[in-house]
Design an enzyme around this catalytic site. Structure first.
Site, PDB file in Angstrom:
ATOM      1  N   SER A 151     -11.537   0.228   3.126  1.00 43.52           N
ATOM      2  CA  SER A 151     -10.680  -0.114   4.269  1.00 43.52           C
ATOM      3  C   SER A 151     -10.017   1.145   4.804  1.00 43.52           C
ATOM      4  O   SER A 151      -9.284   1.820   4.077  1.00 43.52           O
ATOM      5  CB  SER A 151      -9.612  -1.118   3.839  1.00 43.52           C
ATOM      6  OG  SER A 151     -10.206  -2.312   3.384  1.00 43.52           O
ATOM      7  N   ARG A 206       0.825  -1.206   0.000  1.00 43.27           N
ATOM      8  CA  ARG A 206       0.000   0.000   0.000  1.00 43.27           C
ATOM      9  C   ARG A 206       0.862   1.260   0.000  1.00 43.27           C
ATOM     10  O   ARG A 206       0.548   2.256   0.661  1.00 43.27           O
ATOM     11  CB  ARG A 206      -0.956   0.013   1.211  1.00 43.27           C
ATOM     12  CG  ARG A 206      -1.914  -1.145   1.272  1.00 43.27           C
ATOM     13  CD  ARG A 206      -2.885  -1.146   0.093  1.00 43.27           C
ATOM     14  NE  ARG A 206      -3.694  -2.349   0.107  1.00 43.27           N
ATOM     15  CZ  ARG A 206      -3.376  -3.482  -0.503  1.00 43.27           C
ATOM     16  NH1 ARG A 206      -2.251  -3.568  -1.208  1.00 43.27           N
ATOM     17  NH2 ARG A 206      -4.148  -4.523  -0.435  1.00 43.27           N
ATOM     18  N   GLU A 213      -5.035   3.887   6.261  1.00 40.48           N
ATOM     19  CA  GLU A 213      -4.813   3.749   4.821  1.00 40.48           C
ATOM     20  C   GLU A 213      -5.358   4.973   4.091  1.00 40.48           C
ATOM     21  O   GLU A 213      -4.879   5.344   3.024  1.00 40.48           O
ATOM     22  CB  GLU A 213      -5.490   2.468   4.309  1.00 40.48           C
ATOM     23  CG  GLU A 213      -5.173   2.111   2.896  1.00 40.48           C
ATOM     24  CD  GLU A 213      -5.705   0.754   2.510  1.00 40.48           C
ATOM     25  OE1 GLU A 213      -6.181   0.596   1.376  1.00 40.48           O
ATOM     26  OE2 GLU A 213      -5.640  -0.177   3.336  1.00 40.48           O
TER      27      GLU A 213
END
Length: 338
Positions: free
Chosen positions: A238, A164, A334
């Site tokens: 998320s 990520r 995130e």
């Protein structure tokens, strides 16, 4: 052509549905327009934020600067002897790109079905799901350098991909605007059914030799069952990263928490399911004011109607503190906080 607008509500442009305003706002549909935009007084004097689908943002307040929404369209493909190269404009909706590949029989993207956002944002986040990450299929991207007004091509190696993560979130943050992305899909490619519940759902359907359309359909079905639709309830998917920890730390945790959900993450490391950690702290499906966690997935924070960005952020702080107190792990957001 483009039009710079003033005092524009950003509620339609972020999937959390946070009602804040941008001092200036412009939508770009052609890469060459960036050259002219760069010469404008607004560009030269204002703080700049580039957005795509707005699916990875949480605004805590109004944005006092210029929002550049990238909406460059277009998908085209070329076939090589051992791969298919697919290029998409930065504004192409990610799932539309996946379905373009699936419908044309181009394998490699199907596990990434229904991820929100646009193609241009995908390398920044190194998006991933169900055993596939963007870095597995990335070839190159075209980008516009704000300081020089020049276009540049970034290779895989230059993007510094990690979980990520990419170079665009660190040393190159705010320096380039991605205008298009090219993906390399090796052929022939085997379908990937080994992650999550994909194989179980295929078995239930008695699909013994799944194709990419089968995998895409199952992934989409699983995502819909777990994740809320941003058009009906605000969210950014998320909210936290899944923690990646050394095997030694994992062994200590598993001794105290035998049901700990984890996955291999390369030699010497394990990836933990952040949603499971949050759920064990009692946060799944709870509501606090106008925010809370989704009933089917504790990893997703939601806006029940009129939540402010600050309210969502404060709630996420409580989750971070609770997980740290119970497991000794500090979750990372995130979502980009602004």
């Amino acid at each position: 052509m483009f039009l710079i607008q003033e005092n524009i509500s950003l509620k339609p442009y972020n999937t959390f549905g946070i009602d804040v305003k941008a001092r200036f706002f412009v939508e770009i549909t052609e890469a060459k327009d960036l050259l002219e935009l760069r010469l404008s007084e607004v560009f030269r004097t204002q703080r700049i934020l580039v957005i795509g689908g707005g699916s990875n943002l949480l605004f805590r307040s109004d944005f006092n600067g210029l929002i550049i929404k990238m909406s460059i369209p277009g998908i085209h493909a070329s076939v090589d002897s051992d791969a298919i190269y697919v290029t998409a404009g930065a504004g192409v909706v990610w799932h539309d790109l996946v379905m373009y590949c699936v419908n044309n029989g181009y394998a490699g993207m199907e596990n990434l079905s229904l991820i929100p956002g646009t193609a241009g944002a995908s390398p920044i986040q190194n998006i991933g799901a169900y055993g596939v990450e963007l870095m597995d299929i990335f070839y190159s991207c075209e980008a516009f350098e704000l300081a020089t007004g020049e276009f540049r091509t970034f290779s895989f190696e230059e993007c510094g991909f990690a979980y990520r993560d990419s170079v665009f979130k660190h040393e190159l943050k705010g320096r380039f605007i991605i205008t298009g992305v090219t993906f390399r899909l090796p052929q022939p490619a085997a379908v990937n059914t080994g992650y999550g519940a994909i194989q179980a759902v295929l078995n239930e359907r008695n699909i013994l030799n799944p194709g990419i359309a089968d995998v895409s359909g199952v992934v989409a079905e699983i995502r819909v069952s777990k994740l809320p639709d941003p058009s009906t309830i605000g969210n950014a998917g998320s909210f936290f990263k899944n923690p990646v920890i050394p095997e030694s730390q994992f062994e200590g945790l598993i001794a105290n928490f035998p049901n700990l959900v984890s996955f291999p993450a390369g030699p010497g490391y394990r990836k933990l399911a952040a949603g499971w950690l949050i759920e064990q702290c009692g946060f799944k499906g709870i509501r606090e004011g106008q925010t809370g966690t989704w009933k089917n997935q504790a990893l997703v924070l939601v806006n029940h109607g009129d939540a402010t960005g600050e309210e969502v952020y404060s709630f996420s702080e409580k989750i971070i503190e609770a997980v740290y107190a119970k497991f000794g792990l500090k979750l990372e957001r995130e979502v980009n906080i602004l």
